[in-house]
Design a protein around this motif. Sequence first.
Motif, PDB file in Angstrom:
ATOM      1  N   ARG A   1       5.758  37.173 -16.396  1.00 28.50           N
ATOM      2  CA  ARG A   1       5.752  36.786 -17.813  1.00 28.50           C
ATOM      3  C   ARG A   1       6.503  37.782 -18.670  1.00 28.50           C
ATOM      4  O   ARG A   1       6.944  37.477 -19.728  1.00 28.50           O
ATOM      5  CB  ARG A   1       4.326  36.645 -18.331  1.00 28.50           C
TER       6      ARG A   1
ATOM      7  N   TYR B   1      -5.022  27.685 -20.304  1.00 36.18           N
ATOM      8  CA  TYR B   1      -6.259  27.809 -19.520  1.00 36.18           C
ATOM      9  C   TYR B   1      -6.764  29.254 -19.560  1.00 36.18           C
ATOM     10  O   TYR B   1      -7.968  29.508 -19.620  1.00 36.18           O
ATOM     11  CB  TYR B   1      -6.025  27.332 -18.078  1.00 36.18           C
ATOM     12  N   ARG B   2      -5.832  30.180 -19.532  1.00 38.68           N
ATOM     13  CA  ARG B   2      -6.220  31.589 -19.611  1.00 38.68           C
ATOM     14  C   ARG B   2      -6.855  31.900 -20.971  1.00 38.68           C
ATOM     15  O   ARG B   2      -7.813  32.676 -21.058  1.00 38.68           O
ATOM     16  CB  ARG B   2      -4.983  32.484 -19.403  1.00 38.68           C
TER      17      ARG B   2
ATOM     18  N   SER C   1      -9.451  30.043 -12.636  1.00 35.10           N
ATOM     19  CA  SER C   1      -9.471  28.844 -11.780  1.00 35.10           C
ATOM     20  C   SER C   1     -10.738  28.026 -12.006  1.00 35.10           C
ATOM     21  O   SER C   1     -10.702  26.794 -11.981  1.00 35.10           O
ATOM     22  CB  SER C   1      -9.362  29.215 -10.307  1.00 35.10           C
TER      23      SER C   1
ATOM     24  N   GLY D   1       3.377  24.738 -15.048  1.00 37.07           N
ATOM     25  CA  GLY D   1       1.943  24.689 -14.768  1.00 37.07           C
ATOM     26  C   GLY D   1       1.663  24.262 -13.344  1.00 37.07           C
ATOM     27  O   GLY D   1       2.363  24.671 -12.404  1.00 37.07           O
ATOM     28  N   ARG D   2       0.625  23.453 -13.185  1.00 33.84           N
ATOM     29  CA  ARG D   2       0.233  22.979 -11.850  1.00 33.84           C
ATOM     30  C   ARG D   2       0.298  21.458 -11.750  1.00 33.84           C
ATOM     31  O   ARG D   2       0.414  20.911 -10.659  1.00 33.84           O
ATOM     32  CB  ARG D   2      -1.204  23.408 -11.518  1.00 33.84           C
TER      33      ARG D   2
ATOM     34  N   ASP E   1      -7.332  25.976  -6.894  1.00 32.01           N
ATOM     35  CA  ASP E   1      -6.416  25.126  -7.666  1.00 32.01           C
ATOM     36  C   ASP E   1      -6.000  23.882  -6.879  1.00 32.01           C
ATOM     37  O   ASP E   1      -5.716  22.834  -7.460  1.00 32.01           O
ATOM     38  CB  ASP E   1      -5.155  25.917  -8.063  1.00 32.01           C
TER      39      ASP E   1
HETATM   40  O1   DC Z   1       0.006  29.879 -13.977  1.00 30.75           O
HETATM   41  P1   DC Z   1      -1.236  30.732 -14.242  1.00 30.75           P
HETATM   42  O2   DC Z   1      -1.571  31.673 -13.127  1.00 30.75           O
HETATM   43  O3   DC Z   1      -1.161  31.455 -15.558  1.00 30.75           O
HETATM   44  O4   DC Z   1      -2.436  29.693 -14.358  1.00 30.75           O
HETATM   45  C1   DC Z   1      -3.721  30.127 -14.658  1.00 30.75           C
HETATM   46  C2   DC Z   1      -4.738  29.156 -14.053  1.00 30.75           C
HETATM   47  O5   DC Z   1      -4.690  27.915 -14.713  1.00 30.75           O
HETATM   48  C3   DC Z   1      -4.592  28.895 -12.560  1.00 30.75           C
HETATM   49  O6   DC Z   1      -5.872  28.968 -11.960  1.00 30.75           O
HETATM   50  C4   DC Z   1      -4.103  27.492 -12.476  1.00 30.75           C
HETATM   51  C5   DC Z   1      -4.547  26.875 -13.779  1.00 30.75           C
HETATM   52  N1   DC Z   1      -3.604  25.909 -14.313  1.00 30.75           N
HETATM   53  C6   DC Z   1      -3.897  24.597 -14.141  1.00 30.75           C
HETATM   54  O7   DC Z   1      -4.895  24.258 -13.514  1.00 30.75           O
HETATM   55  N2   DC Z   1      -3.065  23.659 -14.659  1.00 30.75           N
HETATM   56  C7   DC Z   1      -1.972  24.025 -15.323  1.00 30.75           C
HETATM   57  N3   DC Z   1      -1.172  23.080 -15.826  1.00 30.75           N
HETATM   58  C8   DC Z   1      -1.649  25.382 -15.488  1.00 30.75           C
HETATM   59  C9   DC Z   1      -2.495  26.320 -14.950  1.00 30.75           C
END
Ligand code: DC
Length: 286
Positions: A28, A96-97, A157, A189-190, A243
């Motif tokens: 970041r 989410y953080r 998470s 993201g995820r 996750d």
């Molecule tokens: O990318 P990161 O490590 O900052 O994400 C933090 C947490 O949020 C990680 O556990 C996954 C989750 N997350 C998610 O579930 N969906 C997203 N779109 C982004 C992150």
Amino acid sequence: MEHDRGWREPVVASATGAQEASADGEGRRAESWRPDGPAPATAGVTGVTGVTSPQRLVRDGLVIAVDGPGGSGKSTAAREIARRLGLRYLDTGAMYRAVTQLALESRIDIEDHNAVAELAERAVLTIGTSPDNPTIAVNGEPVDDLIRTRAVTNAVSAVAAVPAVRRRLVIRQQQIITEASPVGIVVEGRDIGSVVAPNAPVKVFLTASTEVRALRRSHQLGERGVDDVARTLAELDRRDALDSTRAADPLAVPDDAIVLDSTALSVQDVVDEVLRHCEQASARAS
Ligand code: DC
């Protein structure tokens, strides 16, 4: 530019101690990367450095979805893609953080889904989408540094697995994407390609070996010891498992995503490859 560099030789680059600490493993603070030695040459993928035409690509408000596990290099790549194309940038993990940070600060039991959901419902997130300076504040308080601590990283998470939290944040993310039009936005993201922006014309799924992800993260934290890397690897494994296996919107590769393994690539390699796919998407659309 310094933020063009990174990754390919994570051990060599970080052994100089030139990178500032960041607890999230995603680079970041990419601007602070100063890997010594020459910039990695572009290789391994077809490059298009410098030939991208933002006007052509973004005229319809391009949305680029970048998904992948922690430490895969999503943030560094996503921000650079946004810079190169003149797009906005959204780090959904930061959202989410931020909710997690608020929960910890409020001393809420993060296993209490109702309490966490209520907190997320009431929390006012203010998000800056400049790829050069993405910012996030909760209830008016900037939390950019607080959300990168190990405590938040290890708790997030669980919070991200709460369906009501996800529903709330996905709506907010979709609002931000809409507001970014007609400029366009890179969203990382995820679940971006699968849930948040399923119609995104360009979807990228970035991976890297667990070992390399752990090494990158450890080095970002300024850690040197084998034990530190082993601990980071175990934490990454745990987060990956949470996750990927949660019931609500688990980490998954969208069918129509480009899958890029960044284990042996530089940031520039990844960015070039994504820009090449943007060109193709733009050609298909016209
Ligand atoms: O990318 P990161 O490590 O900052 O994400 C933090 C947490 O949020 C990680 O556990 C996954 C989750 N997350 C998610 O579930 N969906 C997203 N779109 C982004 C992150």
